[in-house]
Design a protein around this motif. Structure first.
Motif, short mmCIF file in Angstrom:
data_model
loop_
_atom_site.label_atom_id
_atom_site.label_comp_id
_atom_site.label_asym_id
_atom_site.label_seq_id
_atom_site.Cartn_x
_atom_site.Cartn_y
_atom_site.Cartn_z
N PRO A 211 -6.21 8.79 2.75
CA PRO A 211 -4.88 8.90 3.36
C PRO A 211 -4.06 7.67 3.02
O PRO A 211 -4.60 6.58 2.77
N LEU A 212 -2.76 7.83 3.02
CA LEU A 212 -1.84 6.75 2.66
C LEU A 212 -0.76 6.68 3.72
O LEU A 212 -0.15 7.70 4.06
N ASP A 213 -0.53 5.49 4.26
CA ASP A 213 0.44 5.34 5.35
C ASP A 213 1.72 4.69 4.83
O ASP A 213 1.71 3.53 4.39
N PHE A 214 2.81 5.44 4.88
CA PHE A 214 4.10 4.93 4.44
C PHE A 214 4.76 4.16 5.58
O PHE A 214 5.03 4.70 6.65
N THR A 215 4.99 2.87 5.35
CA THR A 215 5.74 2.03 6.28
C THR A 215 6.66 1.13 5.47
O THR A 215 6.47 0.96 4.26
N GLU A 216 7.64 0.57 6.13
CA GLU A 216 8.52 -0.37 5.44
C GLU A 216 7.73 -1.58 4.93
O GLU A 216 7.98 -2.07 3.82
N ASP A 217 6.77 -2.03 5.72
CA ASP A 217 5.95 -3.17 5.30
C ASP A 217 5.12 -2.82 4.06
O ASP A 217 4.98 -3.64 3.15
N ALA A 218 4.56 -1.60 4.05
CA ALA A 218 3.75 -1.20 2.91
C ALA A 218 4.59 -1.14 1.64
O ALA A 218 4.15 -1.54 0.56
N MET A 219 5.83 -0.66 1.77
CA MET A 219 6.71 -0.60 0.60
C MET A 219 7.13 -1.99 0.16
O MET A 219 7.22 -2.27 -1.05
N THR A 220 7.38 -2.87 1.12
CA THR A 220 7.72 -4.25 0.79
C THR A 220 6.55 -4.92 0.06
O THR A 220 6.74 -5.63 -0.93
N ASN A 221 5.34 -4.67 0.56
CA ASN A 221 4.16 -5.24 -0.10
C ASN A 221 4.01 -4.71 -1.52
O ASN A 221 3.62 -5.46 -2.44
N ALA A 222 4.30 -3.43 -1.72
CA ALA A 222 4.22 -2.84 -3.06
C ALA A 222 5.23 -3.50 -4.00
O ALA A 222 4.90 -3.83 -5.14
N ARG A 223 6.43 -3.70 -3.49
CA ARG A 223 7.47 -4.33 -4.32
C ARG A 223 7.08 -5.77 -4.66
O ARG A 223 7.23 -6.20 -5.82
N GLU A 224 6.57 -6.49 -3.69
CA GLU A 224 6.20 -7.89 -3.93
C GLU A 224 5.02 -8.00 -4.89
O GLU A 224 4.95 -8.92 -5.71
#
Length: 475
Positions: A302-315
């Motif tokens: 499973p994969l949890d979409f959160t703003e933090d997760a997306m920020t971490n992906a971008r960083e």
């Protein structure tokens, strides 16, 4: 190491061998285009895109089929609600999906059949089931006799007694048995319909994929994929229909299901108000960041979409590209530099059930080595730079990541971030210059105050070993 895949049908990891040496036939259930697609659809598309890419990288000739269910109850319901033609609705959302897939770097499958263009193949398959006693006419419908198929439930692990208890909640007088399902639905006023031996009507959802996959790939093929939510009843019914009609077992040798995408730890659902469409997400986040996020966990998890997760992906992506920019801009010299062994990395991760997390982890190991190399003041040779780029291209071609020019990627992130920032790029650059002057004058109080001011406006700055200062928009 040979390729091993977790086969949902066998409920274990198995060594992959195609039916025909050197060739792979793969079918993946596509979308029902009645609305904008969501992040779960994007995950399925990206996951099987990477599988498609890797199989080709591994030397296979791959025929990849992904369908569109362009007539369905949901499409008809949307047409009735909006007054639009059902066919216009499906065309609109297919076009939107294709545009989003192009942005996400998803390669076009070998074939993308439409349900409405394959009705004869479906009626022919239904007739084969009728001839074998596995289907029957009830009114204007044709239904499948589930209990006549001995292997029902082996994919999903469900037992007939469990299914029967649930099915009795909704009694349907048309059915001989509560477990039976529709192969053909008789025409209703105002709904699209096609001719058949049983009168006008349209196919049931499950028969579509059986007919289209067998028409293009044959009665048996190598891989069948889709989201985990399709395991039951859709994929279970596909097996029953296909093997019931042909007598050939298995219909598909390997079954692969990608995991769900949750939103802030909750199941994504329109009723919960947390539905995130792909176009809306791509307005906020760079497509490569979204793709990285979707590949940052094993495909079955499973994969949890959160703003933090997306920020971490971008960083995380930014760290890679910042290092690459440093390496390629570094003065050339005699040093060999760290070696990126793309073939080894890809084989290690992807041969173990397409584990992209291993590939990403090994790439970040190399990034750390590159930074250490540069921090020591070493100068990479022309050959070292060329080798890194060549090896990185192999990973980019397989994952669909890290193929951007480093500076272009970093600039894209700044432009996206500035859309919502409380400061302009000109102001940021002016404050960075002011801070540089303060540091030169040893006015560290002023320097810290400028850093704090930038941080309060959502800007993170970084002092690089070469004396430059880079910046990015936070969160």
């Amino acid at each position: 190491m040979s390729l091993k895949i977790y086969n949902v049908l066998a409920h274990k990891k198995e060594e992959f061998q195609p039916l025909t040496p050197g060739k792979v036939k793969m079918y993946v259930c596509g979308i029902t285009p009645y609305d904008e697609c969501h992040l779960g659809h994007a995950r399925a598309a990206v996951v099987f895109d990477v599988i498609f890419r890797y199989l080709k990288y591994a030397g296979y000739e791959v025929t990849y089929v992904r369908n569109y269910t362009d007539v369905d109850d949901k499409i008809i319901k949307r047409a009735n609600e909006t007054g639009q033609k059902w066919s216009d609705i499906s065309k609109k959302y297919i076009a939107s999906y294709q545009a989003a897939m192009e942005k996400l770097g998803v390669q076009t499958p070998s074939q993308e059949p439409l349900c409405t263009e394959n009705i004869p193949a479906m009626t022919e398959l239904i007739q084969r089931l009728m001839d074998r006693g596995l289907a029957y006419v009830s009114g204007a419908d044709v239904l499948y006799r589930v209990r006549k198929f001995g292997g029902y439930g082996r994919l999903s692990g469900k037992r007939l007694d469990e299914l029967e208890a649930g099915a009795r909640i909704e009694v349907d007088e048309k059915k001989e048995d509560p477990l039976d399902f529709a192969l053909w639905k008789g025409a209703k006023p105002g709904e699209p319909s096609w001719d058949s031996p049983w009168g006008k009507g349209r196919p049931g959802w499950h028969i579509e994929c059986s007919a289209m996959s067998m028409k293009i790939l044959g009665e048996q093929f190598d891989i069948h994929g889709g989201g985990r939510d399709l395991a039951f009843p859709h994929h279970e019914n596909e097996i029953a229909q296909s093997e019931g009609a042909t007598g050939k077992d298995p219909f598909a040798r390997f079954w692969i299901h990608n995991g769900f995408v949750n939103i802030n730890a909750e199941k994504m659902s329109k009723s919960l108000g947390n539905f995130r469409s792909i176009p809306a997400i791509l307005e906020q986040w760079d497509p490569e960041v979204v793709r990285y996020f979707l590949l940052s966990a094993h495909y079955a998890s499973p994969l949890d979409f959160t703003e933090d997760a997306m920020t971490n992906a971008r960083e995380a992506l930014a760290r890679v590209y910042e290092t690459l920019a440093r390496f390629y801009d570094a003065p050339e010299g005699p040093d060999a530099g760290p070696i990126l062994e793309a073939d080894e990395i890809l084989r290690e991760g992807m041969d173990d059930d397409f584990n992209t997390t291993v590939v990403l982890g090994r790439l970040f190991d190399t990034v750390r080595e590159l930074n250490k190399f540069l921090d020591q003041g070493k100068k990479p040779s022309v050959d070292a730079k060329a080798s890194l780029w060549s090896e990185l291209r192999k990973i980019a071609e397989t994952t669909g990541l890290f193929g951007s020019q480093p500076k272009e990627f970093l600039e894209r992130q700044k432009k996206i971030g500035l859309k919502t920032a409380a400061i302009s790029e000109e102001e940021i650059l002016k404050l960075i210059e002011d801070r540089k002057a303060a540091r030169k004058a040893k006015d560290f109080k002023r320097s810290d105050a400028i850093r704090d001011e930038l941080s309060s406006k959502g800007v993170r700055i970084k002092d690089n070993p070469d004396g430059t200062t880079s910046w990015e928009i936070k969160g």
